[in-house]
Scaffold this motif. Structure first.
Motif, PDB file in Angstrom:
ATOM      1  N   MET A   1     -17.240  57.527  28.935  1.00 16.80           N
ATOM      2  CA  MET A   1     -16.393  56.981  27.889  1.00 16.80           C
ATOM      3  C   MET A   1     -15.429  58.054  27.395  1.00 16.80           C
ATOM      4  N   GLN A   2     -14.166  57.739  27.360  1.00 21.01           N
ATOM      5  CA  GLN A   2     -13.146  58.696  26.934  1.00 21.01           C
ATOM      6  C   GLN A   2     -13.125  58.808  25.409  1.00 21.01           C
ATOM      7  N   LYS A   3     -13.011  60.049  24.944  1.00 20.46           N
ATOM      8  CA  LYS A   3     -12.955  60.291  23.507  1.00 20.46           C
ATOM      9  C   LYS A   3     -11.560  59.975  22.974  1.00 20.46           C
ATOM     10  N   LYS A   4     -11.508  59.581  21.725  1.00 21.55           N
ATOM     11  CA  LYS A   4     -10.244  59.361  21.039  1.00 21.55           C
ATOM     12  C   LYS A   4      -9.570  60.718  20.812  1.00 21.55           C
ATOM     13  N   THR A   5      -8.247  60.765  20.931  1.00 21.99           N
ATOM     14  CA  THR A   5      -7.489  61.996  20.717  1.00 21.99           C
ATOM     15  C   THR A   5      -6.924  62.015  19.302  1.00 21.99           C
ATOM     16  N   VAL A   6      -7.107  63.149  18.615  1.00 18.03           N
ATOM     17  CA  VAL A   6      -6.580  63.323  17.262  1.00 18.03           C
ATOM     18  C   VAL A   6      -5.960  64.713  17.135  1.00 18.03           C
ATOM     19  N   ASN A   7      -5.132  64.865  16.111  1.00 17.78           N
ATOM     20  CA  ASN A   7      -4.649  66.163  15.661  1.00 17.78           C
ATOM     21  C   ASN A   7      -5.490  66.533  14.449  1.00 17.78           C
ATOM     22  N   LEU A   8      -5.956  67.784  14.387  1.00 13.81           N
ATOM     23  CA  LEU A   8      -6.897  68.206  13.349  1.00 13.81           C
ATOM     24  C   LEU A   8      -6.287  69.327  12.514  1.00 13.81           C
ATOM     25  N   TYR A   9      -6.374  69.178  11.187  1.00 13.92           N
ATOM     26  CA  TYR A   9      -5.830  70.132  10.225  1.00 13.92           C
ATOM     27  C   TYR A   9      -6.983  70.673   9.396  1.00 13.92           C
ATOM     28  N   LEU A  10      -7.305  71.962   9.566  1.00 15.16           N
ATOM     29  CA  LEU A  10      -8.379  72.602   8.809  1.00 15.16           C
ATOM     30  C   LEU A  10      -7.790  73.318   7.611  1.00 15.16           C
ATOM     31  N   ASP A  11      -8.087  72.826   6.416  1.00 22.20           N
ATOM     32  CA  ASP A  11      -7.568  73.434   5.191  1.00 22.20           C
ATOM     33  C   ASP A  11      -8.317  72.867   3.995  1.00 22.20           C
ATOM     34  N   ASP A  12      -8.640  73.737   3.035  1.00 21.14           N
ATOM     35  CA  ASP A  12      -9.370  73.281   1.851  1.00 21.14           C
ATOM     36  C   ASP A  12      -8.460  72.822   0.726  1.00 21.14           C
ATOM     37  N   LEU A  13      -7.186  73.204   0.732  1.00 18.06           N
ATOM     38  CA  LEU A  13      -6.300  72.900  -0.395  1.00 18.06           C
ATOM     39  C   LEU A  13      -5.025  72.141  -0.032  1.00 18.06           C
ATOM     40  N   ARG A  14      -4.433  72.462   1.077  1.00 16.68           N
ATOM     41  CA  ARG A  14      -3.129  71.892   1.415  1.00 16.68           C
ATOM     42  C   ARG A  14      -3.237  70.408   1.727  1.00 16.68           C
ATOM     43  N   ASP A  15      -2.108  69.722   1.573  1.00 17.16           N
ATOM     44  CA  ASP A  15      -2.027  68.308   1.941  1.00 17.16           C
ATOM     45  C   ASP A  15      -2.134  68.181   3.457  1.00 17.16           C
ATOM     46  N   CYS A  16      -2.763  67.128   3.887  1.00 17.82           N
ATOM     47  CA  CYS A  16      -2.871  66.846   5.313  1.00 17.82           C
ATOM     48  C   CYS A  16      -1.540  66.276   5.813  1.00 17.82           C
ATOM     49  N   PRO A  17      -0.968  66.898   6.850  1.00 17.77           N
ATOM     50  CA  PRO A  17       0.287  66.364   7.393  1.00 17.77           C
ATOM     51  C   PRO A  17       0.092  64.974   8.005  1.00 17.77           C
ATOM     52  N   GLU A  18       1.166  64.257   8.076  1.00 17.79           N
ATOM     53  CA  GLU A  18       1.158  62.949   8.721  1.00 17.79           C
ATOM     54  C   GLU A  18       0.721  63.107  10.175  1.00 17.79           C
ATOM     55  N   ASP A  19      -0.009  62.159  10.674  1.00 15.02           N
ATOM     56  CA  ASP A  19      -0.507  62.133  12.051  1.00 15.02           C
ATOM     57  C   ASP A  19      -1.607  63.143  12.339  1.00 15.02           C
ATOM     58  N   PHE A  20      -2.259  63.649  11.297  1.00  9.55           N
ATOM     59  CA  PHE A  20      -3.404  64.546  11.431  1.00  9.55           C
ATOM     60  C   PHE A  20      -4.593  63.946  10.700  1.00  9.55           C
ATOM     61  N   VAL A  21      -5.792  64.374  11.087  1.00  9.74           N
ATOM     62  CA  VAL A  21      -6.982  64.144  10.279  1.00  9.74           C
ATOM     63  C   VAL A  21      -7.322  65.484   9.634  1.00  9.74           C
ATOM     64  N   ILE A  22      -7.919  65.427   8.452  1.00 12.25           N
ATOM     65  CA  ILE A  22      -8.203  66.642   7.697  1.00 12.25           C
ATOM     66  C   ILE A  22      -9.678  67.021   7.828  1.00 12.25           C
ATOM     67  N   ALA A  23      -9.916  68.302   7.973  1.00  8.06           N
ATOM     68  CA  ALA A  23     -11.262  68.874   7.841  1.00  8.06           C
ATOM     69  C   ALA A  23     -11.152  69.903   6.723  1.00  8.06           C
ATOM     70  N   ARG A  24     -11.947  69.754   5.695  1.00  7.44           N
ATOM     71  CA  ARG A  24     -11.915  70.675   4.556  1.00  7.44           C
ATOM     72  C   ARG A  24     -12.901  71.827   4.719  1.00  7.44           C
ATOM     73  N   THR A  25     -13.810  71.719   5.692  1.00  9.17           N
ATOM     74  CA  THR A  25     -14.803  72.762   5.945  1.00  9.17           C
ATOM     75  C   THR A  25     -14.914  73.001   7.451  1.00  9.17           C
ATOM     76  N   VAL A  26     -15.503  74.140   7.801  1.00  9.85           N
ATOM     77  CA  VAL A  26     -15.753  74.442   9.207  1.00  9.85           C
ATOM     78  C   VAL A  26     -16.686  73.396   9.813  1.00  9.85           C
ATOM     79  N   GLU A  27     -17.689  72.971   9.062  1.00  5.59           N
ATOM     80  CA  GLU A  27     -18.631  71.980   9.569  1.00  5.59           C
ATOM     81  C   GLU A  27     -17.926  70.673   9.935  1.00  5.59           C
TER      82      GLU A  27
END
Length: 119
Positions: A1-27
């Motif tokens: 099964m093929q995984k879904k493709t995403v753009n990932l933005y790691l940041d605890d404070l900044r706004d998440c850019p359009e077309d990205f998913v946000i991760a606020r922590t390393v986990e």
């Protein structure tokens, strides 16, 4: 099964850019790296403190984890304002690519302009 493709933005404070998913922590970032195909990964270094004032794992910790575990993104951008953190992440990624641990394109600059919501 093929995984879904995403753009990932790691940041605890900044706004998440359009077309990205946000991760606020390393986990959270590790979850996405293990369960999705990551096209663009944009990294911050400093990710805040816990409720006791202890520093949380950083973007550099994520870079080391990626290299040790063979996790990848097609492109990695570094958007942190922390100069030593930027250098550590960039040089570690370059070294890992030279050694064949990762095959990502690496950019020592933001993909999009850093933005904070006004509160």
């Amino acid at each position: 099964m093929q995984k879904k493709t995403v753009n990932l933005y790691l940041d605890d404070l900044r706004d998440c850019p359009e077309d990205f998913v946000i991760a606020r922590t390393v986990e959270e970032a590790i979850y996405y790296l293990e369960n999705y195909d990551i096209n663009i990964l944009s990294l911050d270094h400093d990710l805040g403190e816990d409720e006791n004032g202890n520093l949380l794992p950083t973007g550099y910790d994520l870079v080391k984890y990626m290299c040790e575990n063979g996790l990848r993104a097609s492109k990695v951008y570094i958007h942190t304002d922390n100069p030593p953190g930027r250098i550590n992440m960039y040089e570690t990624l370059l070294g890992a690519r030279r050694r064949g641990f990762i095959d990502s394109d690496i950019y020592n600059c933001p993909f999009v302009k850093n933005k904070y919501s006004e509160e």
